[in-house]
Design a protein around this motif. Structure first.
Motif, PDB file in Angstrom:
ATOM      1  N   GLY A 165     -22.427  71.531  41.581  1.00 42.39           N
ATOM      2  CA  GLY A 165     -23.235  72.678  41.200  1.00 42.39           C
ATOM      3  C   GLY A 165     -24.675  72.353  40.881  1.00 42.39           C
ATOM      4  N   HIS A 166     -25.073  71.101  41.016  1.00 39.91           N
ATOM      5  CA  HIS A 166     -26.463  70.725  40.778  1.00 39.91           C
ATOM      6  C   HIS A 166     -27.233  70.709  42.093  1.00 39.91           C
ATOM      7  N   GLU A 167     -28.551  70.557  41.978  1.00 38.11           N
ATOM      8  CA  GLU A 167     -29.388  70.487  43.182  1.00 38.11           C
ATOM      9  C   GLU A 167     -28.993  69.291  44.046  1.00 38.11           C
ATOM     10  N   HIS A 168     -28.629  68.192  43.401  1.00 39.18           N
ATOM     11  CA  HIS A 168     -28.244  66.972  44.123  1.00 39.18           C
ATOM     12  C   HIS A 168     -26.784  66.645  43.821  1.00 39.18           C
ATOM     13  N   PRO A 169     -26.079  66.044  44.781  1.00 39.91           N
ATOM     14  CA  PRO A 169     -24.685  65.656  44.528  1.00 39.91           C
ATOM     15  C   PRO A 169     -24.628  64.396  43.665  1.00 39.91           C
ATOM     16  N   ILE A 170     -23.455  64.146  43.109  1.00 39.83           N
ATOM     17  CA  ILE A 170     -23.197  62.876  42.433  1.00 39.83           C
ATOM     18  C   ILE A 170     -22.637  61.929  43.492  1.00 39.83           C
ATOM     19  N   SER A 221     -24.455  57.814  40.862  1.00 46.05           N
ATOM     20  CA  SER A 221     -25.807  58.274  40.551  1.00 46.05           C
ATOM     21  C   SER A 221     -25.968  59.734  40.920  1.00 46.05           C
ATOM     22  N   ILE A 222     -26.962  60.364  40.290  1.00 48.75           N
ATOM     23  CA  ILE A 222     -27.346  61.732  40.634  1.00 48.75           C
ATOM     24  C   ILE A 222     -28.864  61.812  40.616  1.00 48.75           C
ATOM     25  N   GLY A 223     -29.425  62.525  41.590  1.00 43.70           N
ATOM     26  CA  GLY A 223     -30.874  62.678  41.684  1.00 43.70           C
ATOM     27  C   GLY A 223     -31.458  61.789  42.762  1.00 43.70           C
ATOM     28  N   THR A 224     -32.738  62.063  43.103  1.00 40.89           N
ATOM     29  CA  THR A 224     -33.404  61.259  44.137  1.00 40.89           C
ATOM     30  C   THR A 224     -34.683  60.621  43.622  1.00 40.89           C
ATOM     31  N   ALA A 225     -35.627  61.426  43.122  1.00 40.09           N
ATOM     32  CA  ALA A 225     -36.910  60.867  42.679  1.00 40.09           C
ATOM     33  C   ALA A 225     -36.726  59.963  41.468  1.00 40.09           C
ATOM     34  N   ARG A 226     -35.954  60.429  40.463  1.00 35.40           N
ATOM     35  CA  ARG A 226     -35.658  59.635  39.269  1.00 35.40           C
ATOM     36  C   ARG A 226     -34.156  59.706  39.019  1.00 35.40           C
ATOM     37  N   PRO A 227     -33.377  59.015  39.852  1.00 32.08           N
ATOM     38  CA  PRO A 227     -31.915  59.157  39.722  1.00 32.08           C
ATOM     39  C   PRO A 227     -31.378  58.564  38.430  1.00 32.08           C
ATOM     40  N   ARG A 228     -30.339  59.204  37.901  1.00 27.25           N
ATOM     41  CA  ARG A 228     -29.567  58.654  36.779  1.00 27.25           C
ATOM     42  C   ARG A 228     -28.435  57.861  37.401  1.00 27.25           C
ATOM     43  N   THR A 229     -28.251  56.622  36.970  1.00 32.76           N
ATOM     44  CA  THR A 229     -27.274  55.740  37.603  1.00 32.76           C
ATOM     45  C   THR A 229     -26.377  55.094  36.567  1.00 32.76           C
ATOM     46  N   LYS A 230     -25.108  54.943  36.932  1.00 34.17           N
ATOM     47  CA  LYS A 230     -24.149  54.191  36.123  1.00 34.17           C
ATOM     48  C   LYS A 230     -23.530  53.127  37.027  1.00 34.17           C
ATOM     49  N   CYS A 231     -23.421  51.919  36.510  1.00 34.44           N
ATOM     50  CA  CYS A 231     -22.806  50.819  37.252  1.00 34.44           C
ATOM     51  C   CYS A 231     -21.927  50.037  36.279  1.00 34.44           C
ATOM     52  N   PHE A 232     -20.652  49.857  36.625  1.00 34.29           N
ATOM     53  CA  PHE A 232     -19.744  49.157  35.724  1.00 34.29           C
ATOM     54  C   PHE A 232     -18.540  48.638  36.502  1.00 34.29           C
ATOM     55  N   THR A 233     -17.858  47.692  35.894  1.00 38.48           N
ATOM     56  CA  THR A 233     -16.619  47.148  36.442  1.00 38.48           C
ATOM     57  C   THR A 233     -15.501  47.397  35.441  1.00 38.48           C
ATOM     58  N   VAL A 234     -14.367  47.875  35.944  1.00 37.58           N
ATOM     59  CA  VAL A 234     -13.201  48.155  35.106  1.00 37.58           C
ATOM     60  C   VAL A 234     -12.057  47.280  35.596  1.00 37.58           C
ATOM     61  N   ARG A 235     -11.389  46.596  34.684  1.00 36.25           N
ATOM     62  CA  ARG A 235     -10.185  45.837  35.010  1.00 36.25           C
ATOM     63  C   ARG A 235      -8.989  46.628  34.515  1.00 36.25           C
ATOM     64  N   GLY A 236      -7.932  46.656  35.306  1.00 37.29           N
ATOM     65  CA  GLY A 236      -6.740  47.363  34.878  1.00 37.29           C
ATOM     66  C   GLY A 236      -6.067  48.048  36.047  1.00 37.29           C
ATOM     67  N   ASP A 237      -5.048  48.864  35.711  1.00 40.62           N
ATOM     68  CA  ASP A 237      -4.317  49.545  36.777  1.00 40.62           C
ATOM     69  C   ASP A 237      -5.137  50.721  37.312  1.00 40.62           C
ATOM     70  N   GLN A 238      -4.633  51.333  38.371  1.00 47.13           N
ATOM     71  CA  GLN A 238      -5.373  52.408  39.038  1.00 47.13           C
ATOM     72  C   GLN A 238      -5.602  53.600  38.125  1.00 47.13           C
ATOM     73  N   ARG A 239      -4.642  53.874  37.264  1.00 42.45           N
ATOM     74  CA  ARG A 239      -4.781  55.014  36.348  1.00 42.45           C
ATOM     75  C   ARG A 239      -5.958  54.810  35.400  1.00 42.45           C
ATOM     76  N   GLU A 240      -6.060  53.611  34.825  1.00 44.85           N
ATOM     77  CA  GLU A 240      -7.159  53.309  33.915  1.00 44.85           C
ATOM     78  C   GLU A 240      -8.495  53.341  34.645  1.00 44.85           C
ATOM     79  N   CYS A 241      -8.520  52.807  35.872  1.00 41.01           N
ATOM     80  CA  CYS A 241      -9.757  52.805  36.664  1.00 41.01           C
ATOM     81  C   CYS A 241     -10.200  54.231  36.979  1.00 41.01           C
ATOM     82  N   LEU A 242      -9.251  55.095  37.363  1.00 39.20           N
ATOM     83  CA  LEU A 242      -9.580  56.484  37.673  1.00 39.20           C
ATOM     84  C   LEU A 242     -10.095  57.200  36.421  1.00 39.20           C
ATOM     85  N   LYS A 243      -9.467  56.934  35.292  1.00 43.21           N
ATOM     86  CA  LYS A 243      -9.882  57.570  34.032  1.00 43.21           C
ATOM     87  C   LYS A 243     -11.333  57.223  33.710  1.00 43.21           C
TER      88      LYS A 243
END
Length: 200
Positions: free
Chosen positions: A134-139, A157-179
């Protein structure tokens, strides 16, 4: 005259309960006094409950509310009023809260079933997708499966000119990773939502 959370702070609290963070507020002696008491509220939004910690003077109180409850902000406000008026330990209930603002309906789910299915597939196999929320740019979301330890590395990330970005690594099962992935997407959505200004 009792202390109560003013109505403008109640609206801020309603917005703040949809995110995690620490916020400062005041309760005022109602209805005509300028006496105020400051307090800090720490919110940890989760599923199915949101944990609320209130620090007022030398008192610390905690409360769990249902995350999807449409009137959770009123429950927390009543709890705050009870603390300010010394009724928490005595078990005396706060008087019912009456607001002039109509209650807003609970927002629709952020992601549809197709988008959730795509994210589940990416957690299992890796990949990239763009989520329309629902935003101007997709996530934009990229997921890489880690080896040999089970887990994922995510860049979102979301946005183009000044994007907001998250970068991380999760260890665990698929359920925890999806959460963790869904929490990250929700945070990006909140950051890009004009409503966030209401919580500031």
């Amino acid at each position: 005259m009792n202390f109560a959370l003013p109505e403008d702070n109640l609206l801020r609290l309603q917005a703040q309960l949809n995110m995690s963070g620490t916020f400062n507020h005041t309760v005022s002696r109602m209805p005509y006094s300028r006496d105020q008491v400051m307090f800090r509220i720490k919110i940890e939004r989760g599923q199915p409950t949101t944990a609320v910690r209130i620090e007022m003077g030398d008192q610390v109180h905690t409360l769990d509310v249902q995350t999807v409850h449409p009137e959770k902000h009123l429950q927390v406000a009543d709890f705050i009023d009870a603390i300010a008026n010394g009724r928490v330990d005595g078990g005396e209930l706060a008087p019912p809260r009456v607001t002039r603002q109509p209650l807003l309906p609970e927002p629709d789910a952020l992601l549809n079933d197709t988008q959730l299915g795509r994210l589940k597939h990416m957690v299992r196999h890796g990949g990239f997708t763009s989520l329309e929320t629902g935003h101007e740019h997709p996530i934009n979301v990229a997921v890489h499966r880690t080896r040999p330890a089970d887990g994922v590395t995510v860049i979102a990330s979301i946005g183009t000119a000044r994007p907001r970005t998250k970068c991380f690594t999760v260890r665990g099962d698929q359920r925890e990773c999806l959460k963790r992935l869904l929490i990250s997407i929700e945070h990006l959505h909140i950051i890009a939502t004009p409503q966030r200004a209401a919580a500031a």
